[in-house]
Scaffold this active site. Sequence first.
Site, PDB file in Angstrom:
ATOM      1  N   CYS A  88      28.190  45.880  19.186  1.00  0.00           N
ATOM      2  CA  CYS A  88      26.830  45.365  18.959  1.00  0.00           C
ATOM      3  C   CYS A  88      26.319  45.549  17.528  1.00  0.00           C
ATOM      4  O   CYS A  88      25.690  44.617  16.997  1.00  0.00           O
ATOM      5  CB  CYS A  88      25.851  45.926  19.978  1.00  0.00           C
ATOM      6  SG  CYS A  88      26.033  47.633  20.410  1.00  0.00           S
ATOM      7  N   ARG A 139      37.338  54.670  21.804  1.00  0.00           N
ATOM      8  CA  ARG A 139      36.551  55.840  22.179  1.00  0.00           C
ATOM      9  C   ARG A 139      37.483  56.944  22.664  1.00  0.00           C
ATOM     10  O   ARG A 139      38.506  56.672  23.304  1.00  0.00           O
ATOM     11  CB  ARG A 139      35.527  55.489  23.265  1.00  0.00           C
ATOM     12  CG  ARG A 139      34.525  54.443  22.792  1.00  0.00           C
ATOM     13  CD  ARG A 139      33.508  54.122  23.854  1.00  0.00           C
ATOM     14  NE  ARG A 139      32.833  52.858  23.560  1.00  0.00           N
ATOM     15  CZ  ARG A 139      32.094  52.196  24.431  1.00  0.00           C
ATOM     16  NH1 ARG A 139      31.911  52.681  25.637  1.00  0.00           N
ATOM     17  NH2 ARG A 139      31.520  51.046  24.097  1.00  0.00           N
ATOM     18  N   GLN A 165      36.229  44.540  24.932  1.00  0.00           N
ATOM     19  CA  GLN A 165      35.055  44.152  25.712  1.00  0.00           C
ATOM     20  C   GLN A 165      34.757  42.667  25.522  1.00  0.00           C
ATOM     21  O   GLN A 165      34.902  42.137  24.422  1.00  0.00           O
ATOM     22  CB  GLN A 165      33.834  44.970  25.279  1.00  0.00           C
ATOM     23  CG  GLN A 165      33.933  46.451  25.594  1.00  0.00           C
ATOM     24  CD  GLN A 165      32.700  47.199  25.138  1.00  0.00           C
ATOM     25  OE1 GLN A 165      32.296  47.101  23.992  1.00  0.00           O
ATOM     26  NE2 GLN A 165      32.093  47.959  26.037  1.00  0.00           N
ATOM     27  N   ASP A 218      32.092  41.154  24.991  1.00  0.00           N
ATOM     28  CA  ASP A 218      30.720  41.393  24.566  1.00  0.00           C
ATOM     29  C   ASP A 218      30.011  40.109  24.172  1.00  0.00           C
ATOM     30  O   ASP A 218      30.617  39.219  23.569  1.00  0.00           O
ATOM     31  CB  ASP A 218      30.706  42.327  23.356  1.00  0.00           C
ATOM     32  CG  ASP A 218      30.263  43.728  23.737  1.00  0.00           C
ATOM     33  OD1 ASP A 218      29.574  43.866  24.755  1.00  0.00           O
ATOM     34  OD2 ASP A 218      30.610  44.676  23.013  1.00  0.00           O
ATOM     35  N   HIS A 251      25.844  39.093  22.674  1.00  0.00           N
ATOM     36  CA  HIS A 251      24.476  39.504  22.375  1.00  0.00           C
ATOM     37  C   HIS A 251      23.639  38.250  22.164  1.00  0.00           C
ATOM     38  O   HIS A 251      24.005  37.382  21.369  1.00  0.00           O
ATOM     39  CB  HIS A 251      24.444  40.425  21.162  1.00  0.00           C
ATOM     40  CG  HIS A 251      25.181  41.705  21.406  1.00  0.00           C
ATOM     41  ND1 HIS A 251      26.518  41.849  21.107  1.00  0.00           N
ATOM     42  CD2 HIS A 251      24.776  42.870  21.963  1.00  0.00           C
ATOM     43  CE1 HIS A 251      26.905  43.064  21.465  1.00  0.00           C
ATOM     44  NE2 HIS A 251      25.871  43.696  21.987  1.00  0.00           N
ATOM     45  N   LYS A 286      17.783  47.254  32.586  1.00  0.00           N
ATOM     46  CA  LYS A 286      19.023  46.500  32.701  1.00  0.00           C
ATOM     47  C   LYS A 286      19.288  46.086  34.137  1.00  0.00           C
ATOM     48  O   LYS A 286      18.673  46.606  35.082  1.00  0.00           O
ATOM     49  CB  LYS A 286      20.210  47.296  32.153  1.00  0.00           C
ATOM     50  CG  LYS A 286      20.493  48.630  32.814  1.00  0.00           C
ATOM     51  CD  LYS A 286      21.485  49.436  31.979  1.00  0.00           C
ATOM     52  CE  LYS A 286      21.755  50.810  32.551  1.00  0.00           C
ATOM     53  NZ  LYS A 286      22.825  50.836  33.562  1.00  0.00           N
ATOM     54  N   HIS A 295      22.101  42.348  25.861  1.00  0.00           N
ATOM     55  CA  HIS A 295      23.523  42.714  25.826  1.00  0.00           C
ATOM     56  C   HIS A 295      24.122  42.308  27.169  1.00  0.00           C
ATOM     57  O   HIS A 295      23.560  42.629  28.214  1.00  0.00           O
ATOM     58  CB  HIS A 295      23.701  44.227  25.678  1.00  0.00           C
ATOM     59  CG  HIS A 295      23.056  44.833  24.472  1.00  0.00           C
ATOM     60  ND1 HIS A 295      23.777  45.463  23.489  1.00  0.00           N
ATOM     61  CD2 HIS A 295      21.761  44.929  24.099  1.00  0.00           C
ATOM     62  CE1 HIS A 295      22.942  45.921  22.559  1.00  0.00           C
ATOM     63  NE2 HIS A 295      21.709  45.612  22.916  1.00  0.00           N
TER      64      HIS A 295
END
Length: 647
Positions: free
Chosen positions: A339, A368, A386, A388, A390, A472, A518
């Site tokens: 992000c 990670r 991911q 992902d 946005h 969320k 997100h």
Amino acid sequence: MSEQHITITLPDQSKREYPKGTTGYQIAESISSGLARAALSITVNGDIIDLDHVINEDATIAINTWDTEDGKYTFWHSSAHILAEAIQELYPEAKFGIGPPIESGFYYDIDFGDKSITQDDLAQIEKKFIELARNKNTFDRREITQQEALEFYKDKGNEYKVDLIEGLEDGSITFYTQGSFTDLCRGPHIPNTGIVKAIKLTSLAGAYWRGDNNSKQLTRIYGISFPKQKMLEEHLAMVEEAKKRDHRKLGKELGIYMIDKMIGSGLPVWLPKGTRLRRTLEQFLRDEQFERGYQEVITPHIGSLELYKTSGHYPYYKDSQYDPIEVDDEEYMLKPMNCPHHHRIYSNEMRSYRDLPLRLAEFGTVYRYEQSGELSGLSRVRGFTQDDAHIYCTHDQLKQEIKHTIDLTNYVFDTFGMPVDIRLSFRDENDEKYGGEMEYWERAQSEIQEVADEMGLDYTIAPGEASFYGPKIDFIIRDAIGRKWQLGTVQVDYVMPERFDLTYVGSDNDKHRPVIIHRAPFGSMERFTSILIEHFAGNFPLWLSPEQIRVLPISDDQNEYAQKCVEAFKEKGVRITLDDRSEQIGGKIRDAETDKVPYMLIVGAKEQEAGTVSVRRHRKGDIGTFTFSDFLSDTLKEIEQKRLPED
């Protein structure tokens, strides 16, 4: 409202008034006697407490039954105490460490001294557990001073509890007692032990006290319990089925991925078949996103440390990130999140309200740190990708964009035959842990719930489960054997636009803050693939299967015709192979079944002469003879429609 009354907000956001000092049980009973009988605990402003705990202030609450996560948490927490009581009866010299509930069951760490506990001893412990549970003892809570707590455990010679108590503040210590067993515990617990009707102690393991390799190794006993014996039997059957579906086993057998120590623990390598599977998944979502107005971007695998300081990911999540890398007097990090990179893309040019919503998507790999003991196949890794995206939009566009993301996420899981449970994760009364203006929170939560109602969604509301930057929507899917997995999430973010000073020029020619959504339906490509393998037991639908068709000539005389069949399918983009080994046809069929190839085309002299193919379906056997053109047409239609396998 009278000063002697409080307002209670229920999960459906309805409000009721009760006298101060009302207990969770009384609230449950006021709703229905059935709920009161089923109630295990109560969640108040995000904290789980005992049913008999009094409530003196306005609060948001949920009554927890077995069917809720907090209910199972309470049930398994109490079961850990009953296990300890059973151990105390059978092994009076045992000393207890910690015994928490976990995602599926509970465990207790125990020092048995010179006694060695084996798997054979677990049946006797289970028997004693049930015997004690039937006493229907209540879990009695009492507050105790630190000095009293220390004296209690020093008298017992339990250095583990003493160690825990020394780290607690005086005035915050509670004991719970059921039957003859007393434990240091903050709760909560179920009303009485008799609610636990079935127990299975599943395994033994070694566990160092406080995870310190230099401390003594304790015996960790894992277990799971249920309010009905039938539930335990169903669970054990599911466990056996899950073993057959284990993605670590099937992933190796089907050539999906490998983990290589020389490459690094937790860093999966996608093999050719796995790569075809992953690319198919990516293309499926990429095509959907393109149709829905997303623009794809690519960002680097590392970023400046300052980027993550601005976002707040560093140092707040330092324990799950790799140490910074020094390059030319600058510090960089392996990317833990996509992000912040996307926010900088947004800032790359001046944005107008006419540019919004801006939907940026990326299959971005992040890194990670996971402890080695937590790594597991594709489901827990150190490097993962991911899906992902946005979405940067105006406040007026937020509601419609939330609808779009819910629609996309539901479409994705419907395609794989995975039913979805939806949870709206809102903030609780704790203002300190959240960022952004309260008015925006209230608006976002209201709009999220309005969207859910307008779309006719069946949802629950979970106060206290919001992200620090906004409410969320969590999508919890159920796989083919009933297990639940939290995957897709849609998060509304008011914090990052402030941190990154994101703006757009409105129709009034003034600058305004956008709202960020997100979203990631798959979440992690690695984890989602592990779930897919187990959901389908490796028997992927035709459109997704790495190898969709295998052509099996009966003899070498049919190899040329078989090759023509292969070429015709390849021209249409079908993943097809030819098994032209000089082997018996029975052996070729067995190999294709083992490899879980959806379709096998058997071609012999008769098929070659007639221009047909004899078709076998994986797990079904012979389904008939088709003209080549008809089968090609039917196959392309099945792939296009993304049909699910028939049982």
